[in-house]
Design a protein around this motif. Structure first.
Motif, PDB file in Angstrom:
ATOM      1  N   GLY A  36      76.710  13.447  37.439  1.00 36.98           N
ATOM      2  CA  GLY A  36      75.557  14.060  37.744  1.00 36.98           C
ATOM      3  C   GLY A  36      74.855  13.504  39.064  1.00 36.98           C
ATOM      4  N   VAL A  37      75.591  13.164  39.990  1.00 34.99           N
ATOM      5  CA  VAL A  37      74.992  12.752  41.406  1.00 34.99           C
ATOM      6  C   VAL A  37      74.106  11.625  40.936  1.00 34.99           C
ATOM      7  CG1 VAL A  37      73.995  13.370  43.682  1.00 34.99           C
ATOM      8  CG2 VAL A  37      74.859  15.088  42.119  1.00 34.99           C
ATOM      9  N   LEU A  38      74.774  10.576  40.487  1.00 32.79           N
ATOM     10  CA  LEU A  38      74.304   9.258  40.039  1.00 32.79           C
ATOM     11  C   LEU A  38      73.811   8.476  41.347  1.00 32.79           C
ATOM     12  CD1 LEU A  38      75.214   7.089  37.102  1.00 32.79           C
ATOM     13  CD2 LEU A  38      75.786   6.227  39.296  1.00 32.79           C
ATOM     14  N   GLN A  39      74.607   8.266  42.288  1.00 31.10           N
ATOM     15  CA  GLN A  39      74.442   7.707  43.520  1.00 31.10           C
ATOM     16  C   GLN A  39      72.983   7.967  44.029  1.00 31.10           C
ATOM     17  OE1 GLN A  39      76.834  10.085  43.019  1.00 31.10           O
ATOM     18  NE2 GLN A  39      77.789  10.121  45.235  1.00 31.10           N
ATOM     19  N   ILE A  40      72.468   9.055  43.856  1.00 34.36           N
ATOM     20  CA  ILE A  40      71.012   9.558  44.162  1.00 34.36           C
ATOM     21  C   ILE A  40      70.083   9.153  43.142  1.00 34.36           C
ATOM     22  CG2 ILE A  40      69.401  11.391  44.886  1.00 34.36           C
ATOM     23  CD1 ILE A  40      71.897  12.659  46.660  1.00 34.36           C
ATOM     24  N   ARG A  41      70.394   9.829  42.070  1.00 40.23           N
ATOM     25  CA  ARG A  41      69.418   9.476  40.690  1.00 40.23           C
ATOM     26  C   ARG A  41      69.278   8.083  40.644  1.00 40.23           C
ATOM     27  NH1 ARG A  41      70.693  10.798  35.945  1.00 40.23           N
ATOM     28  NH2 ARG A  41      73.085  10.976  36.487  1.00 40.23           N
ATOM     29  N   LEU A  42      70.006   7.288  40.514  1.00 41.57           N
ATOM     30  CA  LEU A  42      69.816   5.879  40.183  1.00 41.57           C
ATOM     31  C   LEU A  42      69.957   4.954  41.273  1.00 41.57           C
ATOM     32  CD1 LEU A  42      71.678   5.607  36.752  1.00 41.57           C
ATOM     33  CD2 LEU A  42      69.156   6.012  37.288  1.00 41.57           C
ATOM     34  N   LEU A  43      69.960   5.302  42.607  1.00 46.00           N
ATOM     35  CA  LEU A  43      70.001   4.315  43.670  1.00 46.00           C
ATOM     36  C   LEU A  43      68.512   3.416  43.698  1.00 46.00           C
ATOM     37  CD1 LEU A  43      71.227   3.208  46.166  1.00 46.00           C
ATOM     38  CD2 LEU A  43      70.356   5.102  47.599  1.00 46.00           C
TER      39      LEU A  43
END
Length: 453
Positions: A36-43
């Motif tokens: 789920g595009v974790l690299q944006i959500r949890l950056l």
């Protein structure tokens, strides 16, 4: 020797050809979608973890989150950030910088997945220290020991070239050219420095890199920021050129868009190592309660390495316009670009940057190579032999031309990726499961924090 070099060059072209690059980026895209595009959500949370002191005293591990990240950063922030980026722009045109960003974005998901599996399947070795990485998740997670053995062989060999001899050669050459110091003197200093750090094992490596890496990164980043601030009027034009050339192949070899994509992706991966399987070896040593927590920290490695440091090199080169000068190659192009904006200080900054970057790569890769060798051979005496050989290679690399060694190790480095990517794809369900665990834990911690306030 020339025939051997030509043969290895051909093999390297196949190994680092479209199939591997497609597999590398494709794995990153696949994991990005599944997570789920974790690299944006949890950056933002990941960056907070990096700069927050680790107070965890109950979880297993040998070094802190930050030390594990620093060790991995030490290995990846090397000649690729200065020489590799310049080469990408020369061969792929300004558009290569965009494709470097493109591969880095998806590479963050790949790096996250690698670290999750590294911590999940790590073991305690005979010395009571953590051992992990692709060797262990391929054997214990995927149940394919033959792939684990292949990875360990490639990694143990690659460490001598890409992570050692070629780096010390770069340091010795730039010190000779910039400060007129004979290569053998630089070789001796580097050899002694490496030996002293390695004697202390991963805890010593972690301590050294946690001080070394932030300093070297900040030094280069500040120089880049100064260039950007005093030449802000050139930035819009440079960015427009990068985005335009990314889809037209402008100034690329043969003017082909394929060249921009190939060299941008290849050099980006070469720099941040997302998908190669090297960095998770360091991540496995981190003190952490959940695999996902350290994985989020590891993910930021690609952000710092490529999105920030490589961008400084790439944008500066495009701003200078010197990439069209056919007489400039590799480090010479980066040096000329910095000199254009900073005068006489430019070459010195690039030289010092190369010295720090390449020296740190030797330290980081010493740990990777040793862990790969340790997986293959449990005998402590053989491990000492490997360590001595690694230290001696630092001196050899500084004083001898290593074109063949570079190409051979480049092949080994690329071959590491194949078993690792198979492991990531085969164990993607485990990565998703551990991601749900860390997201639930983060939510729980935020609720507890709000309740406490």
């Amino acid at each position: 020797m020339a025939q051997i070099e030509e043969l290895l060059g051909t093999v390297s072209g196949y190994v680092w050809g479209p199939p591997l690059l497609i597999l590398l980026v494709g794995t990153g895209i696949f994991l990005t979608i599944r997570l789920g595009v974790l690299q944006i959500r949890l950056l933002p949370y990941a960056l907070k973890l990096v700069f927050t002191k680790n107070t965890d005293t109950t979880s297993k591990g040998d070094i802190s989150h930050f030390q594990a990240l620093s060790t991995a950063m030490a290995a990846t922030v090397g000649t690729g950030n200065i020489v590799g980026v310049a080469t990408a722009v020369i061969l792929g045109g300004p558009g290569a910088v965009f494709w470097m960003w493109f591969s880095a974005f998806f590479g963050m998901a790949t790096k996250y997945g690698e670290a999750v599996l590294a911590v999940k399947y790590r073991v305690v070795d005979a010395k009571g220290q953590m051992a992990g990485g692709p060797m262990y998740y391929l054997e214990h997670g995927l149940k394919q020991k033959w792939l684990a053995v292949l990875f360990a062989i490639f990694g143990a060999i690659a460490a001598f070239g890409i992570g050692n001899g070629t780096q010390s050669n770069s340091v010795a050459s730039v010190v000779r050219d910039t400060f007129s110091v004979p290569t053998w003197i630089t070789g001796i200093i580097l050899t002694i420095f490496t030996a002293l750090v390695l004697l202390g094992g991963i805890k010593s490596i972690g301590r050294v890199t946690s001080y070394f890496v932030p300093f070297m990164a900040l030094f280069y980043i500040i120089a880049g920021i100064i260039i950007m601030i005093f030449n802000m009027d050139l930035i819009p034009g440079a960015l427009a050129t990068i985005f335009s050339a990314a889809f037209t192949g402008e100034a690329a070899v043969g003017g082909a868009i394929g060249a921009a994509i190939r060299y941008g992706v290849a050099r980006g991966v070469f720099s941040n190592e997302a998908g190669l399987g090297s960095a998770p070896i360091a991540a496995a040593a981190a003190i952490t309660d959940l695999p996902g927590r350290q994985a989020l920290v590891s993910m930021t490695q690609v952000f710092f390495d490529t999105i920030i440091i490589c961008s400084i090199t790439g944008v500066t080169i495009v701003m200078s316009g010197l990439y069209t000068d056919e007489s400039l190659e590799g480090a010479a192009l980066t040096t000329a670009a910095f000199e254009q904006f900073l005068g006489g200080a430019g070459p010195i900054i690039v030289a010092i940057g190369l010295i720090f970057f390449a020296s740190s790569t030797i330290i980081g890769w010493s740990y990777y190579g040793e862990k790969c060798f340790q997986y293959l051979f449990k005998n402590p005496a053989l491990l000492i032999v490997y360590r001595i050989a690694f230290v001696l290679m630092v001196f050899v690399g500084a004083t001898v031309s290593l074109d063949v060694v570079w190409t051979f190790s480049d092949v080994m480095n690329g071959l590491m990726a194949f078993p690792n990517l198979i492991g990531l794809l085969g164990l993607s369900g485990v990565i998703v499961y551990e991601t749900k665990r860390i997201i639930a834990k983060i939510k729980e911690e935020k609720e507890a924090e709000r309740a406490g306030n």
